[in-house]
Write a protein that holds these residues in place. Structure first.
Motif, PDB file in Angstrom:
ATOM      1  N   UNK A  78       0.614  -1.167  -0.303  1.00 20.83           N
ATOM      2  CA  UNK A  78      -0.428   0.011   0.104  1.00 20.83           C
ATOM      3  C   UNK A  78       0.669   1.498  -0.036  1.00 20.83           C
ATOM      4  N   UNK A  79       2.426   1.311  -0.183  1.00 22.52           N
ATOM      5  CA  UNK A  79       3.104   2.487   0.010  1.00 22.52           C
ATOM      6  C   UNK A  79       3.098   3.276  -1.681  1.00 22.52           C
ATOM      7  N   UNK A  80       2.994   4.214  -2.009  1.00 24.29           N
ATOM      8  CA  UNK A  80       3.404   4.583  -3.105  1.00 24.29           C
ATOM      9  C   UNK A  80       4.764   4.297  -3.706  1.00 24.29           C
ATOM     10  N   UNK A  81       4.705   3.423  -4.512  1.00 28.94           N
ATOM     11  CA  UNK A  81       6.149   3.182  -5.045  1.00 28.94           C
ATOM     12  C   UNK A  81       6.870   4.103  -5.809  1.00 28.94           C
ATOM     13  N   UNK A  82       8.282   4.823  -5.639  1.00 32.30           N
ATOM     14  CA  UNK A  82       9.102   6.058  -5.361  1.00 32.30           C
ATOM     15  C   UNK A  82      10.215   5.578  -6.638  1.00 32.30           C
ATOM     16  N   UNK A  83      10.678   4.645  -6.679  1.00 36.81           N
ATOM     17  CA  UNK A  83      12.103   3.986  -7.705  1.00 36.81           C
ATOM     18  C   UNK A  83      11.524   2.332  -7.629  1.00 36.81           C
ATOM     19  N   UNK A  84      12.020   2.395  -9.343  1.00 38.44           N
ATOM     20  CA  UNK A  84      12.462   1.231  -9.552  1.00 38.44           C
ATOM     21  C   UNK A  84      13.625   0.695  -9.534  1.00 38.44           C
ATOM     22  N   UNK A  85      14.153  -0.220  -8.934  1.00 40.60           N
ATOM     23  CA  UNK A  85      15.021  -1.351  -8.491  1.00 40.60           C
ATOM     24  C   UNK A  85      15.855  -2.521  -9.273  1.00 40.60           C
ATOM     25  N   UNK A  86      16.180  -2.037  -9.531  1.00 44.00           N
ATOM     26  CA  UNK A  86      17.374  -3.058 -10.767  1.00 44.00           C
ATOM     27  C   UNK A  86      18.753  -3.990  -9.612  1.00 44.00           C
TER      28      UNK A  86
ATOM     29  N   UNK B  84      13.028  -9.900  -2.376  1.00 42.97           N
ATOM     30  CA  UNK B  84      11.964 -10.438  -1.995  1.00 42.97           C
ATOM     31  C   UNK B  84      11.067  -9.851  -1.715  1.00 42.97           C
ATOM     32  N   UNK B  85      10.069 -10.551  -2.855  1.00 42.61           N
ATOM     33  CA  UNK B  85       7.853 -10.246  -2.756  1.00 42.61           C
ATOM     34  C   UNK B  85       7.302 -10.206  -1.804  1.00 42.61           C
ATOM     35  N   UNK B  86       6.519  -9.775  -0.713  1.00 39.37           N
ATOM     36  CA  UNK B  86       5.432 -10.736   0.222  1.00 39.37           C
ATOM     37  C   UNK B  86       4.430 -10.220  -0.002  1.00 39.37           C
ATOM     38  N   UNK B  87       3.312 -11.216   0.190  1.00 39.44           N
ATOM     39  CA  UNK B  87       1.815 -10.851   0.351  1.00 39.44           C
ATOM     40  C   UNK B  87       2.064 -11.048   1.625  1.00 39.44           C
ATOM     41  N   UNK B  88       1.198  -9.777   2.380  1.00 38.99           N
ATOM     42  CA  UNK B  88       1.172 -10.518   3.764  1.00 38.99           C
ATOM     43  C   UNK B  88      -0.413  -9.751   4.527  1.00 38.99           C
ATOM     44  N   UNK B  89      -1.107 -11.240   5.403  1.00 38.61           N
ATOM     45  CA  UNK B  89      -1.806 -11.809   5.117  1.00 38.61           C
ATOM     46  C   UNK B  89      -2.717 -10.566   6.531  1.00 38.61           C
ATOM     47  N   UNK B  90      -3.764 -10.739   6.735  1.00 38.82           N
ATOM     48  CA  UNK B  90      -4.416  -9.984   8.024  1.00 38.82           C
ATOM     49  C   UNK B  90      -3.412  -9.793   9.410  1.00 38.82           C
TER      50      UNK B  90
ATOM     51  N   UNK C  99      13.426 -11.491  -7.487  1.00 39.88           N
ATOM     52  CA  UNK C  99      13.966 -11.183  -8.067  1.00 39.88           C
ATOM     53  C   UNK C  99      15.750 -10.670  -7.721  1.00 39.88           C
ATOM     54  N   UNK C 100      16.471 -11.059  -9.414  1.00 43.52           N
ATOM     55  CA  UNK C 100      17.586 -10.789  -8.909  1.00 43.52           C
ATOM     56  C   UNK C 100      17.964  -9.781  -9.846  1.00 43.52           C
ATOM     57  N   UNK C 101      19.164  -9.544 -10.884  1.00 40.64           N
ATOM     58  CA  UNK C 101      19.646  -9.213 -11.788  1.00 40.64           C
ATOM     59  C   UNK C 101      18.934  -9.757 -13.432  1.00 40.64           C
ATOM     60  N   UNK C 102      17.873 -10.139 -13.285  1.00 39.92           N
ATOM     61  CA  UNK C 102      17.516 -11.010 -14.454  1.00 39.92           C
ATOM     62  C   UNK C 102      16.768  -9.716 -14.814  1.00 39.92           C
ATOM     63  N   UNK C 103      16.016  -8.881 -13.744  1.00 41.19           N
ATOM     64  CA  UNK C 103      15.474  -8.274 -13.812  1.00 41.19           C
ATOM     65  C   UNK C 103      14.862  -7.384 -12.784  1.00 41.19           C
ATOM     66  N   UNK C 104      13.794  -6.473 -12.760  1.00 39.76           N
ATOM     67  CA  UNK C 104      13.691  -5.056 -12.012  1.00 39.76           C
ATOM     68  C   UNK C 104      12.027  -4.971 -11.154  1.00 39.76           C
ATOM     69  N   UNK C 105      12.475  -4.538  -9.877  1.00 40.31           N
ATOM     70  CA  UNK C 105      11.545  -4.187  -8.620  1.00 40.31           C
ATOM     71  C   UNK C 105      10.440  -3.086  -9.081  1.00 40.31           C
ATOM     72  N   UNK C 106       9.292  -3.236  -9.110  1.00 39.59           N
ATOM     73  CA  UNK C 106       8.479  -2.577  -8.961  1.00 39.59           C
ATOM     74  C   UNK C 106       7.953  -2.097  -9.840  1.00 39.59           C
TER      75      UNK C 106
ATOM     76  N   UNK D 191       7.823  -5.202  -0.419  1.00 36.10           N
ATOM     77  CA  UNK D 191       9.610  -6.078  -1.321  1.00 36.10           C
ATOM     78  C   UNK D 191      10.638  -5.892  -0.217  1.00 36.10           C
ATOM     79  N   UNK D 192      11.530  -6.584   0.377  1.00 31.79           N
ATOM     80  CA  UNK D 192      12.251  -6.917   0.935  1.00 31.79           C
ATOM     81  C   UNK D 192      13.557  -7.664   0.481  1.00 31.79           C
ATOM     82  N   UNK D 193      15.071  -6.560   0.383  1.00 28.43           N
ATOM     83  CA  UNK D 193      15.629  -7.624   0.944  1.00 28.43           C
ATOM     84  C   UNK D 193      16.336  -8.344   1.073  1.00 28.43           C
ATOM     85  N   UNK D 194      16.349  -9.370   0.294  1.00 32.24           N
ATOM     86  CA  UNK D 194      16.469 -10.881   0.833  1.00 32.24           C
ATOM     87  C   UNK D 194      18.071 -11.473   1.023  1.00 32.24           C
ATOM     88  N   UNK D 195      18.770 -10.822   0.021  1.00 33.21           N
ATOM     89  CA  UNK D 195      20.278 -10.811  -0.031  1.00 33.21           C
ATOM     90  C   UNK D 195      20.984  -9.455  -0.035  1.00 33.21           C
TER      91      UNK D 195
END
Ligand code: ZN
Length: 276
Positions: free
Chosen positions: A86-94, A101-107, A117-124, A138-142
């Motif tokens: 629910x945040x406003x996404x301001x940056x795309x990360x490569x 890792x992108x997570x879905x959070x339950x109530x 996602x790693x260096x093969x694509x982008x986040x956001x 989106x959280x940094x896993x490594x």
């Protein structure tokens, strides 16, 4: 001299000369420093350290050259959030060496990973041309390095570049493919297979075999309770596939891990296939 990031060779050569003994017209290092400071040393550092082989985010070299002056080089630390649900996404990360890792959070606070996602694509990328808030967090896993670009800046570039638009749409399709595959994986495949596939994906993207991962975190990725992870990790250690100690997990036999992974490993976007 360490400030001259854009030309370390120049810095090394001039370090061997006593600049103060030179006539003013030969003190070009001051001119260069002033120029670089006007441009911004951070952006110059980013340009210098861009990998030459396949670029980043699966960007073809011609597109990478187009956007590279607009990218900012960043260090991402483990567990850092790039954006929350629910945040406003301001940056795309490569990601370069970082894995996100992108997570879905339950109530009730439970989580499940929906994309990695790693260096093969982008986040956001779903946020480009959209005013809707982030669907996932989106959280940094490594932890590692990445490049980021402001959504508004990329959107402006897209207006003028049809190839860049095509690349973005391709990346969106790759992202949807991964989400779809994750639905199949989370519904039909055994938790041990899913864990093996996930570890292989981290390995391919980070080129590491050792990860800082607690069992609590792994439970959140797989959408299971922690005791299930404890049993599974123990079984895999007895088969000499992985080992672990105090929040650290090691892949000890990648071939066995591959054999024990689910079919999704072949289906999900692979860094290796992009590098070919
Ligand atoms: Zn699967």
């Amino acid at each position: 001299m360490q400030g001259y990031k854009a030309d370390s060779g120049f810095a090394q050569r001039t370090a061997e000369i006593d600049i103060s003994t030179l006539a003013p017209e030969f003190r070009i290092n001051d001119v260069i420093r002033t120029t670089y400071e006007k441009v911004g040393l951070e952006s110059l550092e980013a340009v210098r350290s861009l990998p030459a082989r396949i670029g980043i985010g699966g960007l073809p070299p011609v597109l990478l050259n187009k956007v590279r002056p607009l990218l900012k080089y960043v260090q991402l630390t483990k567990d850092e959030y790039l954006f929350q649900q629910d945040d406003k996404v301001e940056f795309i990360y490569f990601p370069e060496t970082a894995v996100i890792s992108e997570f879905q959070m339950l109530a009730d606070g439970r989580t499940i990973e929906v994309a990695v996602t790693g260096s093969e694509s982008a986040v956001g990328i779903a946020a480009v041309w959209s005013t809707l808030p982030a669907v996932n967090c989106a959280q940094v896993c490594v932890g590692g390095t990445a490049y980021k670009i402001e959504i508004d800046v990329l959107e402006r570039e897209l207006t003028y570049s049809r190839p860049l638009q095509r690349w973005l749409h391709d990346q969106l399709n790759v992202y949807i493919k991964q989400l779809s595959q994750k639905v199949i994986c989370n519904t039909h495949h055994a938790v041990e297979e899913r864990f093996c596939t996930w570890l292989l994906m981290l390995h391919d993207r980070s080129l590491k075999s050792k990860f800082s991962l607690t069992q609590e975190y792994i439970a959140g990725v797989l959408g299971v309770y922690r005791p299930s992870v404890t049993c599974m990790a123990k079984a895999l250690r007895e088969k000499n596939v992985i080992d672990y100690v105090r929040g650290q997990i090691f892949i000890t036999d990648k071939h066995k891990l591959r054999k024990m992974s689910c079919a999704c490993y072949s289906e999900l976007p692979s860094l290796i296939s992009y590098a070919r």
